[in-house]
Scaffold this motif. Structure first.
Motif, short mmCIF file in Angstrom:
data_model
loop_
_atom_site.label_atom_id
_atom_site.label_comp_id
_atom_site.label_asym_id
_atom_site.label_seq_id
_atom_site.Cartn_x
_atom_site.Cartn_y
_atom_site.Cartn_z
N MET A 15 -55.93 57.85 13.28
CA MET A 15 -55.76 59.09 14.04
C MET A 15 -56.51 59.04 15.36
O MET A 15 -56.00 59.49 16.39
CB MET A 15 -56.22 60.27 13.18
N LEU A 16 -57.73 58.48 15.33
CA LEU A 16 -58.51 58.35 16.56
C LEU A 16 -57.79 57.46 17.57
O LEU A 16 -57.69 57.78 18.75
CB LEU A 16 -59.89 57.74 16.24
N ARG A 17 -57.29 56.30 17.09
CA ARG A 17 -56.61 55.37 17.97
C ARG A 17 -55.37 55.99 18.59
O ARG A 17 -55.12 55.84 19.79
CB ARG A 17 -56.25 54.10 17.22
N VAL B 52 -63.70 53.33 28.97
CA VAL B 52 -63.22 52.25 28.11
C VAL B 52 -63.62 52.53 26.67
O VAL B 52 -64.80 52.75 26.37
CB VAL B 52 -63.78 50.89 28.56
N TYR B 53 -62.61 52.54 25.78
CA TYR B 53 -62.83 52.85 24.37
C TYR B 53 -62.41 51.69 23.48
O TYR B 53 -61.54 50.89 23.85
CB TYR B 53 -62.03 54.09 23.96
N VAL B 54 -63.01 51.64 22.30
CA VAL B 54 -62.57 50.69 21.28
C VAL B 54 -61.39 51.32 20.55
O VAL B 54 -61.53 52.37 19.91
CB VAL B 54 -63.71 50.38 20.28
N GLY B 55 -60.23 50.67 20.64
CA GLY B 55 -59.05 51.19 19.97
C GLY B 55 -58.80 50.55 18.62
O GLY B 55 -58.18 51.14 17.74
N TYR B 56 -59.30 49.32 18.46
CA TYR B 56 -59.10 48.61 17.20
C TYR B 56 -60.13 47.50 17.10
O TYR B 56 -60.47 46.85 18.10
CB TYR B 56 -57.69 48.03 17.12
N VAL B 57 -60.66 47.30 15.90
CA VAL B 57 -61.61 46.23 15.63
C VAL B 57 -60.93 45.23 14.72
O VAL B 57 -60.50 45.58 13.60
CB VAL B 57 -62.90 46.77 14.96
N LEU B 58 -60.81 43.98 15.18
CA LEU B 58 -60.14 42.95 14.38
C LEU B 58 -60.92 42.69 13.10
O LEU B 58 -62.15 42.82 13.06
CB LEU B 58 -60.02 41.65 15.18
N VAL C 299 -64.74 39.44 21.99
CA VAL C 299 -65.58 40.29 21.14
C VAL C 299 -64.90 40.53 19.80
O VAL C 299 -65.55 40.69 18.78
CB VAL C 299 -65.87 41.64 21.85
N GLY C 300 -63.55 40.57 19.82
CA GLY C 300 -62.80 40.87 18.60
C GLY C 300 -62.38 42.32 18.51
O GLY C 300 -62.28 42.88 17.42
N ILE C 301 -62.13 42.92 19.68
CA ILE C 301 -61.71 44.32 19.72
C ILE C 301 -60.53 44.47 20.66
O ILE C 301 -60.31 43.64 21.54
CB ILE C 301 -62.85 45.26 20.17
N VAL C 302 -59.77 45.55 20.47
CA VAL C 302 -58.70 45.94 21.40
C VAL C 302 -59.18 47.18 22.13
O VAL C 302 -59.63 48.14 21.50
CB VAL C 302 -57.39 46.22 20.65
N LEU C 303 -59.06 47.16 23.45
CA LEU C 303 -59.60 48.24 24.27
C LEU C 303 -58.51 49.21 24.72
O LEU C 303 -57.36 48.83 24.93
CB LEU C 303 -60.29 47.66 25.50
N THR C 304 -58.91 50.45 24.89
CA THR C 304 -58.05 51.48 25.46
C THR C 304 -58.79 52.08 26.65
O THR C 304 -59.99 52.36 26.56
CB THR C 304 -57.76 52.59 24.43
#
Length: 336
Positions: free
Chosen positions: A106-108, A139-145, A211-216
């Motif tokens: 929901m946050l993403r 810049v936000y973290v949208g997903y963490v692998l 880093v292993g993240i997807v950014l928004t």
């Protein structure tokens, strides 16, 4: 008086307990939610109903978002889904990435909506030749692998990396490339309005440090004329980017691109106007057909191919137009 009422209720319950038990059981079965969701063809949303621009031009027709209706599974809705050809049952875990929760999802989706609104505003104003000033990028973290070695969470706004302020996604990516595989970095983030410290150990994939993240990225924008958005909390995701950009452009320019038609579409929008693929094409196309739309814009590639197969299979009476860039849509509409 109280004693008489109590005795009367007790007598009714004693005589009719089976009936009341039946009612309670039916109510429980009706309201109990199973760990499934049901996707169905949704409706249309006139984008101009969510956008307010001072002294904007009016349209004879409309630009519409097509959306998927998502229902939490109960016994009645599951029974309908098993019988209805356009209703699909999805496991809750199939809707989530391997290492995330429903809250993360929901946050993403909310972050992606805000990113899409920002991109659509920039593209729409630039195409219309109107004034726009990007004041700040967040810049936000949208997903963490799943294999990321980090304490970062979905929804973190990244403020600093190793005490260096983060200005935008591009600057953050370049900064990470100056570091080494196996190095642990410290990140200052804003989460739930509180500053927190996170860590991440860097990895190397295909000669790139990650880093292993997807950014928004969400833009704080100042426009002339001023624009305001009124999307509801229940509305989320990036797939309305194309139609939002088209609606903004049309509201800012004298020529009415709609030509009085009900135009439906879907697709993400990038800052260069590129249109990206989305999910749920079959539900969105069905919703457009149900609402008697005349034109359906869909991202080029697999989305377009899927839509065309559905059109041929079901003999839909709607024009399906492949879009790679917003310019494709504008050119098509100007030449109607």
């Amino acid at each position: 008086m109280f004693t008489k009422v109590y005795d009367k209720v007790k007598q009714i319950l004693s005589n009719e307990w089976k009936f009341f038990l039946f009612i309670i059981t039916i109510a429980f079965l009706t309201m109990f939610e199973f760990p499934y969701y049901i996707d169905t063809p949704g409706g249309l949303l006139d984008v101009s109903d969510r956008i307010e621009i001072k002294d904007s031009y009016k349209s004879e027709g409309s630009f519409n978002l097509a959306y998927v209706s998502e229902i939490k599974a109960t016994l009645p809705t599951l029974l309908i889904a098993w019988l209805h050809p356009d209703w699909d049952i999805l496991k809750e875990e199939d809707m989530l990435y391997d290492n995330e929760t429903v809250r993360d999802l929901m946050l993403r989706d909310q972050l992606l909506l805000q990113e899409a609104i920002g991109n659509a505003t920039i593209v729409g104003y630039q195409k219309a030749g109107k004034s726009i000033d990007i004041k700040k990028e967040k810049v936000y973290v949208g997903y963490v692998l799943e294999d990321a070695d980090t304490t970062l969470k979905v929804g973190d706004q990244i403020l600093e990396v190793n005490n260096i302020p983060v200005e935008n996604k591009e600057q953050l990516s370049k900064l990470v490339q100056t570091l080494k595989k196996g190095e642990t970095i410290e990140l200052k983030v804003l989460y739930d309005r509180k500053e927190k410290m996170r860590t991440a150990t860097l990895k190397e994939v295909d000669n790139r440090i990650l880093v292993g993240i997807v950014l928004t990225q969400i833009s704080e924008i100042e426009t002339n004329p001023k624009i305001e958005f009124h999307f509801k909390k229940s509305e989320s995701g990036p797939s309305g980017g194309l139609m939002t950009a088209l609606s903004i452009y049309n509201m800012l320019t004298e020529e009415d691109l709609t030509k009085g038609k009900r135009i439906v579409g879907t697709g993400t929008i990038e800052l260069d106007g590129t249109v990206g693929s989305i999910g749920g094409v079959k539900y969105k196309l069905k919703g457009a057909v149900n609402k008697k739309a005349e034109i359906f814009f869909v991202p080029a590639g697999e989305n377009y191919e899927e839509a065309m197969k559905l059109k041929e299979k079901n003999n839909y009476k709607i024009e399906i137009i492949s879009i790679s860039n917003i310019d494709d849509a504008i050119h098509y509409l100007k030449n109607l």
